[in-house]
Each structure stands twice: as C-alpha cells, then as structure tokens.
Motif scaffolding. Structure first.
Motif, short mmCIF file in Angstrom:
data_model
loop_
_atom_site.label_atom_id
_atom_site.label_comp_id
_atom_site.label_asym_id
_atom_site.label_seq_id
_atom_site.Cartn_x
_atom_site.Cartn_y
_atom_site.Cartn_z
N LEU A 1 0.82 -1.21 0.00
CA LEU A 1 0.00 0.00 0.00
C LEU A 1 0.86 1.27 0.00
O LEU A 1 0.56 2.22 -0.71
N LYS A 2 1.92 1.26 0.79
CA LYS A 2 2.79 2.45 0.84
C LYS A 2 3.50 2.68 -0.49
O LYS A 2 3.69 3.81 -0.92
N GLN A 3 3.88 1.58 -1.17
CA GLN A 3 4.51 1.71 -2.49
C GLN A 3 3.56 2.39 -3.48
O GLN A 3 3.99 3.06 -4.41
N ALA A 4 2.26 2.19 -3.28
CA ALA A 4 1.26 2.78 -4.18
C ALA A 4 0.85 4.18 -3.74
O ALA A 4 0.01 4.81 -4.37
N GLY A 5 1.42 4.65 -2.62
CA GLY A 5 1.14 6.01 -2.17
C GLY A 5 0.07 6.14 -1.11
O GLY A 5 -0.32 7.25 -0.75
N CYS A 6 -0.39 5.03 -0.59
CA CYS A 6 -1.44 5.07 0.44
C CYS A 6 -0.85 5.44 1.80
O CYS A 6 0.32 5.19 2.07
N GLU A 7 -1.71 6.00 2.63
CA GLU A 7 -1.38 6.21 4.03
C GLU A 7 -1.93 4.97 4.75
O GLU A 7 -3.08 4.60 4.53
N VAL A 8 -1.11 4.30 5.56
CA VAL A 8 -1.52 3.02 6.13
C VAL A 8 -1.63 3.10 7.66
O VAL A 8 -0.74 3.62 8.32
#
Length: 135
Positions: A29-36
C-alpha cells in the motif's frame, strides 16, 4: 489496472493479528502512495478509527477477542463509518464465509494470501467509487 497505480493520500486501515499480513499489506500500500494504519485486532482498530478516519478498511476474519465479523458489524453500525468500505480478509473462500461477511455489512471479500495486484485493485476500485460519490 497495473500495480503502478497511484493511490496517493488514500487512508487504508489493515486489521490483522498476523504481523506478516500487516507488514506485507503495508509495504504494498505504501509503495502505491497510500497512508496506512495498522491494527492488531478489532479493539485496537476501534480505538484508532476515530483518530485516522480511514477511507477503506481491510479486516481479517479470524482474530482473537473480537473477530472480523464482529469488528465489521461495529464499524458499520456507527453512522460516521457506515459508508466506509470494509473488505474481509480470510484464508477461507467458502460461500458461507462470504455470505456471513455480507450480513455484517462488508463490501468485499479478499482471500489470503493476497497478491500486491489483488490488494491494490480493491483499493483502486473502492477509491474511484469514493471519488465519484464525493462529486
């Protein structure tokens, strides 16, 4: 869609008692730019949900103390989070499991182990629905 999706700024909560699942979801998710936002169980998630207001929530079905069905039900019963998409995570892919998830309000069902693409596709699909519903 490809795994190079741009999901910048989308807040995703991952509730799973497995450290491995939480970490792999966080990396994808972080690689895709999401805040996790990570939570170890339903109680942990319910304590964090008001602070972070996630856009989408992934919840493991089998957890100690408060299972995924109970957690999903509690989230969906709160008017503030009723519209927040909840995706059940489970290693079981039976019709009964999916039906039970629907009964407590889950929006989707993702089988573990999930791939990076399957996880990101669910987020992208739900995010596009969020964007279109806010316009």
């Amino acid at each position: 869609m490809t795994s190079a999706q741009n999901l910048n700024g989308i807040k995703v909560m991952v509730i799973d008692d497995s450290n491995t699942i939480r970490r792999s979801a966080e990396i994808f998710l972080k690689q895709a730019g999401c805040e996790v936002i990570l939570a170890e169980d339903g109680f942990d998630a319910l304590a964090k949900i008001t602070d972070y207001l996630p856009d989408i929530i992934f919840v493991d079905v089998m957890m100690p103390r408060l299972d995924g069905y109970q957690t999903c039900s509690l989230i969906k019963k709160n008017p503030r989070y009723h519209a927040t998409p909840v995706v059940m995570l489970s290693s079981k892919d039976g019709l009964f499991d999916r039906a039970r998830g629907r009964m407590v309000g889950s929006d989707e069902y993702l089988t573990k182990p999930f791939t990076k693409d399957s996880l990101l596709n669910v987020v992208a699909e739900r995010a596009s629905r969020l964007v279109s519903s806010h316009q």
